[in-house]
Design an enzyme around this catalytic site. Structure first.
Site, PDB file in Angstrom:
ATOM      1  N   LYS A   1       0.842  -1.193   0.000  1.00 23.53           N
ATOM      2  CA  LYS A   1       0.000   0.000   0.000  1.00 23.53           C
ATOM      3  C   LYS A   1       0.878   1.244   0.000  1.00 23.53           C
ATOM      4  CE  LYS A   1      -3.943   1.879   2.603  1.00 23.53           C
ATOM      5  NZ  LYS A   1      -4.756   1.719   3.824  1.00 23.53           N
TER       6      LYS A   1
ATOM      7  N   HIS B   1      -0.350   4.451   0.234  1.00 17.68           N
ATOM      8  CA  HIS B   1      -1.019   5.597   0.835  1.00 17.68           C
ATOM      9  C   HIS B   1      -1.474   5.212   2.238  1.00 17.68           C
ATOM     10  CE1 HIS B   1      -4.184   3.128  -0.974  1.00 17.68           C
ATOM     11  NE2 HIS B   1      -4.979   3.594  -0.034  1.00 17.68           N
TER      12      HIS B   1
END
Length: 231
Positions: free
Chosen positions: A117, A119
Site C-alpha cells: 500500500k 497511501h
C-alpha cells in the site's frame, strides 16, 4: 432473516479429539473430498483438501482449536502468528483467538498484502509490527512451498525472525524441487525452522478406517506406498 441459534458442539479437549472433529467438519463441509483428483504435479490423488471451504462456524471451531493445540505444544516461544494472504489470514486470526481463550496465551497476529500500500499507513503487512519479533507462519497445504517461502522473505525484510511453520495438512509425500524429498523436508533444511502440521495424511486414513470406508482406505494406502515419504 433471523438466524436460529443451535446448541454448541461438545468441546474436544485432546489433540486426537480435535483432529477427529476437524476431519469430520472438513468432510461434512466438502473441504475434504475422496475420489480421483488430478493435482498440479500431474499425480492422480484419491483425496483433495480445499481449506477455503471451511467457511462456517461449525467448521472453523475445530480448526481454531486444533491449530492452537499444535502451536501451543509443539513449537518454541514466539510473539506473532503470521498468515500469508489470503488463506493464511483467517488461520492466524482464529489461532490467535483460540490460544487466548483456551490457554490464556495472548500473542499478536499479522499478515501480508498482495500488493504494498502506497497511501495511508502504507507498507506490505497489516497487524502487529514484525521487527525484532519471533514469528510463526501458518499455511494450509504445502505443495511447492511458494507461499511460505514468500512469507519468510517478507518477515525477514520487516526485521522479524521465523521460529516455526505450521501447515494445516501435510500430505506426507515426496515432491519438493528435486522430487526426492518432501517440500517440508526441503523447507526445514533451507530455513532452519521447525515445520509442523495439524493433520497428517495418516490421520485421514485413520479417520476413514474408523468410518469403515474400506475402498477409500485402500486407495489412500496405495497412493502413500507410491508417493509417500518413507519413515
Amino acid at each position: 432473516m433471523s438466524v436460529q441459534p443451535t446448541a454448541p458442539p461438545e468441546h474436544p479437549t485432546s489433540l486426537a479429539e480435535q483432529k477427529e472433529a476437524l476431519i469430520t467438519a472438513s468432510f461434512d463441509s466438502g473441504a475434504l473430498k475422496f475420489g480421483s483428483f488430478v493435482l498440479k504435479s500431474g499425480r492422480v490423488s484419491p483425496y483433495f483438501f480445499n481449506a477455503g471451504l471451511l467457511s462456517s462456524g461449525a467448521a472453523l471451531h475445530p480448526l481454531a482449536l486444533a491449530y492452537a493445540h499444535t502451536i501451543r505444544h509443539d513449537l518454541p516461544a514466539f510473539d506473532i502468528l503470521f498468515g500469508p494472504a489470503y488463506k493464511g489470514i483467517p488461520f492466524a486470526a482464529l489461532a490467535c483467538h483460540a490460544l487466548y481463550t483456551e490457554y490464556g496465551v495472548s500473542v499478536d497476529y499479522a499478515y501480508n498484502r498482495k500488493e504494498a500500500k502506497d497511501h495511508g499507513e502504507g507498507g506490505s503487512t497489516v497487524g502487529a509490527p514484525l521487527k525484532g519479533k519471533r514469528v510463526v507462519v501458518l499455511d494450509d497445504v504445502m505443495t511447492s512451498g511458494k507461499a511460505v517461502r514468500e512469507a519468510l522473505g517478507i518477515i525477514a525484510a520487516e526485521g522479524g525472525v521465523v521460529v516455526g511453520v505450521v501447515q494445516l495438512l501435510d500430505r506426507e509425500e515426496v515432491g519438493g524441487r528435486e522430487g526426492k524429498k518432501s517440500t517440508v523436508m526441503e523447507l526445514e533444511e533451507e530455513a532452519g525452522v521447525k515445520v509442523r502440521a495439524v493433520l497428517l495424511m495418516r490421520d485421514l486414513v485413520g479417520w476413514l478406517e474408523g468410518k469403515g470406508m474400506t475402498t477409500e482406505v485402500g486407495e489412500m494406502r496405495e497412493y502413500r506406498d507410491k508417493y509417500g515419504v518413507k519413515d
